[in-house]
Write a protein that holds these residues in place. Structure first.
Motif, mmCIF file in Angstrom:
data_model
loop_
_atom_site.group_PDB
_atom_site.id
_atom_site.type_symbol
_atom_site.label_atom_id
_atom_site.label_comp_id
_atom_site.label_asym_id
_atom_site.label_seq_id
_atom_site.Cartn_x
_atom_site.Cartn_y
_atom_site.Cartn_z
ATOM 1 N N HIS A 2 9.386 -4.337 1.532
ATOM 2 C CA HIS A 2 10.908 -3.939 0.972
ATOM 3 C C HIS A 2 11.818 -4.357 1.892
ATOM 4 O O HIS A 2 11.789 -4.310 3.167
ATOM 5 N N PHE A 3 12.912 -4.489 1.331
ATOM 6 C CA PHE A 3 13.967 -4.682 2.183
ATOM 7 C C PHE A 3 14.550 -3.032 2.846
ATOM 8 O O PHE A 3 14.490 -2.282 1.866
ATOM 9 N N SER A 4 15.123 -3.083 3.985
ATOM 10 C CA SER A 4 15.439 -1.850 4.283
ATOM 11 C C SER A 4 16.795 -1.567 3.351
ATOM 12 O O SER A 4 17.617 -2.323 3.017
ATOM 13 N N LEU A 203 -5.884 -3.876 -1.424
ATOM 14 C CA LEU A 203 -5.647 -3.710 -2.963
ATOM 15 C C LEU A 203 -5.459 -2.201 -3.276
ATOM 16 O O LEU A 203 -4.441 -2.143 -4.009
ATOM 17 N N GLU A 204 -5.850 -1.247 -2.550
ATOM 18 C CA GLU A 204 -5.584 0.056 -3.090
ATOM 19 C C GLU A 204 -4.252 0.422 -2.889
ATOM 20 O O GLU A 204 -3.390 1.125 -3.507
ATOM 21 N N GLN A 205 -3.758 0.120 -1.602
ATOM 22 C CA GLN A 205 -2.426 0.156 -1.279
ATOM 23 C C GLN A 205 -1.321 -0.588 -2.168
ATOM 24 O O GLN A 205 -0.164 -0.137 -2.541
ATOM 25 N N THR A 206 -1.610 -1.785 -2.370
ATOM 26 C CA THR A 206 -0.754 -2.691 -3.261
ATOM 27 C C THR A 206 -0.810 -1.987 -4.540
ATOM 28 O O THR A 206 0.399 -1.798 -5.233
ATOM 29 N N ILE A 464 10.753 -3.297 5.429
ATOM 30 C CA ILE A 464 9.941 -1.967 5.594
ATOM 31 C C ILE A 464 8.675 -2.143 4.782
ATOM 32 O O ILE A 464 8.654 -2.751 3.759
ATOM 33 N N ALA A 465 7.756 -1.893 5.314
ATOM 34 C CA ALA A 465 6.328 -2.109 4.725
ATOM 35 C C ALA A 465 5.932 -1.596 3.447
ATOM 36 O O ALA A 465 6.471 -0.266 3.384
ATOM 37 N N THR A 466 5.491 -2.045 2.653
ATOM 38 C CA THR A 466 4.934 -1.327 1.239
ATOM 39 C C THR A 466 3.421 -0.991 1.520
ATOM 40 O O THR A 466 3.200 -0.093 0.616
ATOM 41 N N ILE A 467 2.611 -1.371 2.342
ATOM 42 C CA ILE A 467 1.311 -1.208 2.765
ATOM 43 C C ILE A 467 1.206 -1.208 4.115
ATOM 44 O O ILE A 467 2.221 -2.043 4.908
ATOM 45 N N ALA A 468 0.557 -0.391 4.681
ATOM 46 C CA ALA A 468 0.391 -0.194 6.060
ATOM 47 C C ALA A 468 -0.659 -1.307 6.877
ATOM 48 O O ALA A 468 -1.751 -0.899 7.009
ATOM 49 N N ALA A 549 5.174 7.563 7.592
ATOM 50 C CA ALA A 549 5.434 6.173 8.091
ATOM 51 C C ALA A 549 6.009 5.142 6.967
ATOM 52 O O ALA A 549 6.918 4.445 7.406
ATOM 53 N N LEU A 550 5.563 5.234 5.857
ATOM 54 C CA LEU A 550 5.968 4.436 4.774
ATOM 55 C C LEU A 550 7.313 4.751 4.101
ATOM 56 O O LEU A 550 7.993 4.124 3.260
ATOM 57 N N ASP A 551 7.755 6.096 4.552
ATOM 58 C CA ASP A 551 9.032 6.711 4.019
ATOM 59 C C ASP A 551 8.903 6.623 2.549
ATOM 60 O O ASP A 551 10.018 6.411 2.049
#
Length: 562
Positions: A2-4, A203-206, A464-468, A549-551
């Motif tokens: 994602h964009f911050s 996949l789970e994170q996605t 910004i990460a959507t998945i770690a 961490a993913l906010d």
């Protein structure tokens, strides 16, 4: 990815899965490893979730007001790109897998799921009795509809490439096959089956992203693009859209048809599009907002001294950088100029003297907080500044520029005081090379649209990460990715990312991702500045909010102490 928002944020790599059953015994090592990590963090997410207080008519109305950064461009979860947008869509639409307050994964609309021994067949079992907010039954067919819609070229979903492991994912997304050929099906109303062309570590994170949530096909097919208006929208999350007053506020109310409605404590959630950190701070001090996701660096020391109980500073999986436009006609299409600008940038001056909030200078691209990633590094990272500046001047001279023949260069950033300070500092750092920088700022939606269309020379970016996973950062620069703002087209780079996506061996996959990051740095595709550390103001009487961490901070778990 994602964009911050026009705000800084934080990192911490932790995931857990609660209330589900997953068969992993025969999965490749990378998936077994991930599963162990998930299981180890289960108790915390369960404990946090259990703390949610149910609403009571005997209590004063619980109204949460959030200074949310920018105005959302859309509330369609498959059309949103910014964190200021996904905070809202996450409250409205529940995915099959959801987030706990601490950012770990928990069961969402799916109460459990299984994975075949070869990792290619995922079977999700939806909870009994699910309903949309208009009382229409929510079924697995709504999940099939959403995933097919997400992957159609017309949707142009920002993160569509993350779903390419699904059978025919790429072919559907590029228009080679119709959506009906996507490897998803609903054998019955309670069961969703996803078939993969190769095992996926992510996949789970996605599937926990709101863009992957089931959508109300009965409303979208009837209302088309008007379905996100308050009068039309039907949702599946803890809240429904009550009012959207552009540039003023977005108001959410509890969803009485939500499967866990009895555990939602808030009566109202109000999102306010406040972009300026100073304005957010003033309204927080006045008691007009309860959460401010923007803290101005110029007031950080004051806040730290006077509002210590409200201030939360923590690392997030995010990178602050400038993108170079590599397209023909751009002055920074010349690799000598890009390398000279990277050499002349003093990142420690930005993090220590301009911001001073604990940001980590980056001579890399993937944030260091992703400890599972073997990071790349600029080859000049250990050079003294004198040597870097001497080489930078040589490169600029070779390109035909210098103090006597200056290079006119436009730096673009989205409106925020701290972004402006950084842009001014970069212009000053590059001036000895003969760079005459001009600064242009626009509001966030316009800024990121222009970057996506290649209408810039050097542009500020917050990722910004959507998945770690490092894949989330690096996949953005593949040739067919809609997030590829620099316009990089490299078969070598694409091959590395493709290999990482289908690799089941964790060590080999890490090596592919390391080489991809090193490629970005060796070719100066970007100008990284620092790893994000975010600072937020949270009113101390608010419970159910936790840094992660993913906010991600679902409102469904929050409540005010009486």
């Amino acid at each position: 990815m994602h964009f911050s928002s026009p705000v800084d944020r934080p990192v911490g790599v932790r995931f857990g899965v609660a209330a589900c059953h997953v068969s992993r015994q025969s999965l490749p090592a990378i998936f077994v490893s991930t599963g162990l990590l998930l299981a180890g963090l289960l108790p915390l997410s369960q404990a946090l979730a259990a703390d949610t207080e149910p609403r009571s008519s005997q209590h004063a109305p619980q109204v949460l007001r959030i200074a949310n950064g920018a105005e959302p461009g859309s509330l369609d979860p498959q059309l949103t790109n910014g964190t200021w947008e996904t905070r809202i869509t996450r409250d409205l639409f529940e995915p099959l897998i959801a987030y706990a307050p601490d950012g770990t994964l928990v069961a969402g609309l799916a109460e459990r799921w299984e994975v075949s021994d070869d990792g290619l067949r995922w079977t999700f079992h939806l909870r009994e009795g699910l309903e949309w907010s208009d009382a229409t039954p929510l079924t697995a067919n709504d999940a099939v509809f959403a995933l097919r819609r997400l992957m159609t070229p017309e949707t142009a979903a920002h993160n569509a490439t993350l779903y390419y492991p699904i059978v025919n994912g790429r072919a559907v997304n590029t228009g080679e096959l119709p959506p009906e050929k996507l490897g998803v099906s609903a054998p019955d109303a309670q069961t969703l089956v996803i078939l993969l062309s190769h095992p996926s570590a992510t996949l789970e994170q996605t599937l926990a992203m709101s863009e992957a949530a089931p959508l109300p096909r009965h409303v979208i097919t009837a209302s088309d693009s008007q379905w996100t208006r308050p009068a039309n929208m039907v949702s599946s999350g803890a809240f429904v859209l009550k009012e959207w007053a552009p540039q003023s506020h977005i108001e959410l109310a509890p969803n009485s048809h939500y499967y866990a409605a009895g555990k939602v404590a808030l009566d109202t959630v109000i999102y306010l599009p406040i972009e300026e950190g100073h304005a957010a701070l003033n309204r927080f001090r006045a008691g007009e907002v309860d959460i401010a996701y923007s803290v101005p660096a110029s007031h950080f020391a004051w806040i730290k001294k006077h509002l210590p109980e409200a201030l939360h500073t923590y690392p997030i999986l995010g990178e602050y950088f400038y993108a170079f436009n590599l397209r023909d006609g751009s002055p920074v299409a010349d690799p000598r100029i890009r390398r000279a600008l990277n050499l002349a940038t003093r990142r420690d001056v930005i993090t220590e003297r301009i911001l001073g909030m604990g940001q980590i200078p980056s001579l890399h691209f993937v944030p260091n907080a992703l400890t599972d990633h073997t990071g790349g590094r600029f080859d000049f990272a250990d050079w003294p500044m004198e040597k870097r500046m001497a080489r930078a001047r040589e490169l600029m001279a070779e390109a035909g520029f210098g103090p006597e023949h200056p290079l006119a260069l436009e730096l673009r950033y989205n409106t925020l005081e701290d972004h402006k300070k950084i842009a001014v500092a970069l212009g000053a750092m590059w001036k000895p090379l003969g760079v005459a920088a001009t600064l242009t700022n626009t509001e966030a939606a316009v800024h990121y649209r222009d970057l996506a269309q290649g209408n810039y020379q050097v542009g500020r970016y917050g990722m910004i990460a959507t998945i770690a996973d490092a894949y989330d950062f690096l996949n953005a620069f593949t040739s067919d990715n809609t997030s590829n703002a620099p316009g990089l087209h490299s078969p070598t780079y694409d091959a590395l990312i493709s290999a990482a996506a289908s690799e089941g061996d964790a060590q080999v996959r890490r090596q592919h991702l390391h080489e991809a990051e090193q490629y970005l740095l060796d070719h100066d595709v970007v100008l990284p500045l620092y790893d994000y550390v975010t600072s937020s103001l949270i009113t101390p009487r608010l419970a159910g909010w936790a840094p992660n961490a993913l906010d991600v901070h679902p409102s469904r778990f929050m409540h005010f102490d009486e």
